[in-house]
Design a protein around this motif. Sequence first.
Motif, PDB file in Angstrom:
ATOM      1  N   ASP A  57      43.562  41.631  37.103  1.00 32.06           N
ATOM      2  CA  ASP A  57      44.664  41.064  36.256  1.00 32.06           C
ATOM      3  C   ASP A  57      44.576  41.684  34.861  1.00 32.06           C
ATOM      4  O   ASP A  57      43.437  42.038  34.432  1.00 32.06           O
ATOM      5  CB  ASP A  57      44.311  39.548  36.245  1.00 32.06           C
ATOM      6  CG  ASP A  57      44.825  38.884  37.443  1.00 32.06           C
ATOM      7  OD1 ASP A  57      45.402  39.627  38.258  1.00 32.06           O
ATOM      8  OD2 ASP A  57      44.759  37.641  37.510  1.00 32.06           O
ATOM      9  N   GLY A  58      45.642  41.284  34.233  1.00 32.56           N
ATOM     10  CA  GLY A  58      45.576  42.279  32.846  1.00 32.56           C
ATOM     11  C   GLY A  58      44.892  42.116  31.788  1.00 32.56           C
ATOM     12  O   GLY A  58      45.161  41.066  30.816  1.00 32.56           O
ATOM     13  N   ASN A  59      43.760  42.146  31.698  1.00 33.03           N
ATOM     14  CA  ASN A  59      42.676  42.168  30.580  1.00 33.03           C
ATOM     15  C   ASN A  59      41.688  43.109  30.745  1.00 33.03           C
ATOM     16  O   ASN A  59      41.439  44.118  31.771  1.00 33.03           O
ATOM     17  CB  ASN A  59      42.167  40.809  30.277  1.00 33.03           C
ATOM     18  CG  ASN A  59      41.367  40.385  31.507  1.00 33.03           C
ATOM     19  OD1 ASN A  59      40.369  40.783  31.914  1.00 33.03           O
ATOM     20  ND2 ASN A  59      41.763  39.010  31.898  1.00 33.03           N
ATOM     21  N   ASN A  60      40.731  43.226  29.818  1.00 37.16           N
ATOM     22  CA  ASN A  60      39.364  44.317  29.866  1.00 37.16           C
ATOM     23  C   ASN A  60      38.561  44.114  30.790  1.00 37.16           C
ATOM     24  O   ASN A  60      37.313  44.622  30.967  1.00 37.16           O
ATOM     25  CB  ASN A  60      38.847  44.434  28.377  1.00 37.16           C
ATOM     26  CG  ASN A  60      40.001  45.189  27.690  1.00 37.16           C
ATOM     27  OD1 ASN A  60      40.772  46.070  27.982  1.00 37.16           O
ATOM     28  ND2 ASN A  60      39.951  44.724  26.384  1.00 37.16           N
ATOM     29  N   TRP A  61      38.542  42.665  31.184  1.00 33.35           N
ATOM     30  CA  TRP A  61      37.329  42.073  32.233  1.00 33.35           C
ATOM     31  C   TRP A  61      37.733  41.898  33.571  1.00 33.35           C
ATOM     32  O   TRP A  61      39.022  41.606  33.830  1.00 33.35           O
ATOM     33  CB  TRP A  61      36.957  40.909  31.539  1.00 33.35           C
ATOM     34  CG  TRP A  61      36.188  41.002  30.318  1.00 33.35           C
ATOM     35  CD1 TRP A  61      36.912  40.864  29.163  1.00 33.35           C
ATOM     36  CD2 TRP A  61      34.953  41.510  29.986  1.00 33.35           C
ATOM     37  NE1 TRP A  61      36.178  41.184  28.137  1.00 33.35           N
ATOM     38  CE2 TRP A  61      34.754  41.433  28.533  1.00 33.35           C
ATOM     39  CE3 TRP A  61      33.773  41.795  30.637  1.00 33.35           C
ATOM     40  CZ2 TRP A  61      33.434  41.887  27.867  1.00 33.35           C
ATOM     41  CZ3 TRP A  61      32.643  42.010  30.055  1.00 33.35           C
ATOM     42  CH2 TRP A  61      32.569  42.108  28.650  1.00 33.35           C
ATOM     43  N   PHE A  62      36.858  42.000  34.349  1.00 38.32           N
ATOM     44  CA  PHE A  62      37.180  42.126  35.996  1.00 38.32           C
ATOM     45  C   PHE A  62      36.898  40.454  36.143  1.00 38.32           C
ATOM     46  O   PHE A  62      36.118  40.129  37.066  1.00 38.32           O
ATOM     47  CB  PHE A  62      36.191  42.869  36.704  1.00 38.32           C
ATOM     48  CG  PHE A  62      36.807  44.284  36.935  1.00 38.32           C
ATOM     49  CD1 PHE A  62      37.648  44.878  37.734  1.00 38.32           C
ATOM     50  CD2 PHE A  62      36.359  45.127  35.528  1.00 38.32           C
ATOM     51  CE1 PHE A  62      37.830  46.278  37.549  1.00 38.32           C
ATOM     52  CE2 PHE A  62      36.475  46.359  35.609  1.00 38.32           C
ATOM     53  CZ  PHE A  62      37.460  46.920  36.635  1.00 38.32           C
ATOM     54  N   ASN A  63      37.623  39.663  35.823  1.00 44.58           N
ATOM     55  CA  ASN A  63      37.487  38.074  35.838  1.00 44.58           C
ATOM     56  C   ASN A  63      38.279  37.675  37.372  1.00 44.58           C
ATOM     57  O   ASN A  63      37.805  36.933  38.227  1.00 44.58           O
ATOM     58  CB  ASN A  63      37.863  37.349  34.800  1.00 44.58           C
ATOM     59  CG  ASN A  63      39.119  37.400  34.490  1.00 44.58           C
ATOM     60  OD1 ASN A  63      39.684  38.610  34.200  1.00 44.58           O
ATOM     61  ND2 ASN A  63      40.149  36.412  34.292  1.00 44.58           N
ATOM     62  N   VAL A  64      39.468  38.425  37.553  1.00 47.89           N
ATOM     63  CA  VAL A  64      40.357  38.394  38.846  1.00 47.89           C
ATOM     64  C   VAL A  64      40.476  39.699  39.116  1.00 47.89           C
ATOM     65  O   VAL A  64      41.467  40.624  38.315  1.00 47.89           O
ATOM     66  CB  VAL A  64      41.339  37.482  38.419  1.00 47.89           C
ATOM     67  CG1 VAL A  64      42.258  37.406  39.732  1.00 47.89           C
ATOM     68  CG2 VAL A  64      40.918  36.031  38.159  1.00 47.89           C
ATOM     69  N   PHE A  65      40.289  40.012  40.373  1.00 46.22           N
ATOM     70  CA  PHE A  65      40.671  41.655  40.934  1.00 46.22           C
ATOM     71  C   PHE A  65      40.945  41.392  42.207  1.00 46.22           C
ATOM     72  O   PHE A  65      40.514  40.587  42.962  1.00 46.22           O
ATOM     73  CB  PHE A  65      39.562  42.278  40.289  1.00 46.22           C
ATOM     74  CG  PHE A  65      38.268  42.187  40.953  1.00 46.22           C
ATOM     75  CD1 PHE A  65      37.850  42.808  42.099  1.00 46.22           C
ATOM     76  CD2 PHE A  65      37.190  41.259  40.144  1.00 46.22           C
ATOM     77  CE1 PHE A  65      36.568  42.421  42.519  1.00 46.22           C
ATOM     78  CE2 PHE A  65      36.099  41.238  40.838  1.00 46.22           C
ATOM     79  CZ  PHE A  65      35.646  41.653  41.962  1.00 46.22           C
ATOM     80  N   TYR A  66      41.428  42.726  42.743  1.00 46.76           N
ATOM     81  CA  TYR A  66      41.772  42.899  43.978  1.00 46.76           C
ATOM     82  C   TYR A  66      40.923  43.969  44.723  1.00 46.76           C
ATOM     83  O   TYR A  66      40.612  44.918  44.081  1.00 46.76           O
ATOM     84  CB  TYR A  66      43.283  43.362  44.171  1.00 46.76           C
ATOM     85  CG  TYR A  66      44.280  41.940  43.810  1.00 46.76           C
ATOM     86  CD1 TYR A  66      44.722  41.024  44.759  1.00 46.76           C
ATOM     87  CD2 TYR A  66      44.519  41.928  42.617  1.00 46.76           C
ATOM     88  CE1 TYR A  66      45.505  40.195  44.556  1.00 46.76           C
ATOM     89  CE2 TYR A  66      45.470  40.657  42.221  1.00 46.76           C
ATOM     90  CZ  TYR A  66      45.716  39.893  43.204  1.00 46.76           C
ATOM     91  OH  TYR A  66      46.839  38.884  42.838  1.00 46.76           O
ATOM     92  N   ILE A  67      40.735  43.970  45.970  1.00 41.53           N
ATOM     93  CA  ILE A  67      39.992  44.903  46.876  1.00 41.53           C
ATOM     94  C   ILE A  67      40.653  45.295  48.052  1.00 41.53           C
ATOM     95  O   ILE A  67      41.653  44.649  48.263  1.00 41.53           O
ATOM     96  CB  ILE A  67      38.585  44.424  47.132  1.00 41.53           C
ATOM     97  CG1 ILE A  67      38.659  42.904  48.107  1.00 41.53           C
ATOM     98  CG2 ILE A  67      37.645  44.150  46.024  1.00 41.53           C
ATOM     99  CD1 ILE A  67      37.178  42.616  48.617  1.00 41.53           C
ATOM    100  N   ASP A  68      40.334  46.495  48.516  1.00 38.49           N
ATOM    101  CA  ASP A  68      41.141  47.187  49.551  1.00 38.49           C
ATOM    102  C   ASP A  68      40.622  46.863  51.053  1.00 38.49           C
ATOM    103  O   ASP A  68      41.152  47.453  51.869  1.00 38.49           O
ATOM    104  CB  ASP A  68      40.890  48.941  49.332  1.00 38.49           C
ATOM    105  CG  ASP A  68      39.545  49.210  49.608  1.00 38.49           C
ATOM    106  OD1 ASP A  68      38.656  48.146  49.590  1.00 38.49           O
ATOM    107  OD2 ASP A  68      39.226  50.577  49.738  1.00 38.49           O
ATOM    108  N   LYS A  69      39.987  45.559  51.249  1.00 37.66           N
ATOM    109  CA  LYS A  69      39.743  44.956  52.387  1.00 37.66           C
ATOM    110  C   LYS A  69      40.281  43.842  52.513  1.00 37.66           C
ATOM    111  O   LYS A  69      40.185  42.968  51.526  1.00 37.66           O
ATOM    112  CB  LYS A  69      37.972  45.077  52.531  1.00 37.66           C
ATOM    113  CG  LYS A  69      37.528  46.507  52.486  1.00 37.66           C
ATOM    114  CD  LYS A  69      38.004  47.538  53.787  1.00 37.66           C
ATOM    115  CE  LYS A  69      37.543  48.626  53.523  1.00 37.66           C
ATOM    116  NZ  LYS A  69      35.833  49.120  53.643  1.00 37.66           N
TER     117      LYS A  69
END
Length: 290
Positions: A130-142
């Motif tokens: 999600d749009g910021n500098n931190w990986f607080n919410v993200f997506y993976i390829d599995k």
Amino acid sequence: MKRRRKKSWIHPKTLYIALSVICVLLVVFSFKFSDHFSSVKTMVGNAVTPMQKGINSVGKSISEKFDLMESKESLLKKNKELQEKIDSLNYSNKILVGENKELENYREMYHLDKKYPDYPKVAATVISRDGNNWFNVFYIDKGKKDGVDVDMNVISGNGLVGIVSEAGEHYAKVRAIIDDKSNVSSMFEANGETCIVKGNMESIYNGYIDVEMISNSAKIKEGDEIVTSHVSDKFLQGLSVGFVKDITTDDSTLTKTAHLTPTVNFDQLEYVLVITQLKDSSEIKGISEK
């Protein structure tokens, strides 16, 4: 009418013979009467020498310019060849750096897998956030096709990253423990004292997240490790969350609060492991329903 005069014409052969004879005579005279011609030679030498020096100087200058041009062309050619070699080496170096980094990531995943050997896992790559500098919410390829489902724990580095909040066939969404909506039931590994690790995006910019609900009587100290608790309904027990610091006592609630330095670096996430075993929270739900 006036008659045209015939042009005088000397045959080239005759001219050649005459010049040859003159040259021979001059040579003979120069040897036989060298003393008489010495002054003439001196005069001719004095007249010719400056001219010869000038011609030599001009010739030398022209030669040097040609040599300089050749040298310049040669240097430009060598420079181009060296630049091509440098570009090739830089490209190779970038590939090696990338391969070393990838190897280091695989090595990290391997050690993490060995750290929690009792849990089955699936390796995944972070594909967006999600749009910021931190990986607080993200997506993976599995996703579900790979055995990944909602509420599965996600780890990386040396410990807990977060939990799967959404799962598609070929992707999954992960909510990290630093997110404002995250609350992780945790405990101090040394003595089992429970606490809540609460995500806070404002705090993470200072390098930590918040720890709340610590018993006022809890015997804890700076640097103690916090892990996921046995009373959590979603998080598997014993996953490293981070290390405590800045412990303070809240007189109004008779509890302690603290800051926690996460085990995981949340501004650099490339690979994660998804634990494909869900927490069995049936007993906890049964107790809570009574």
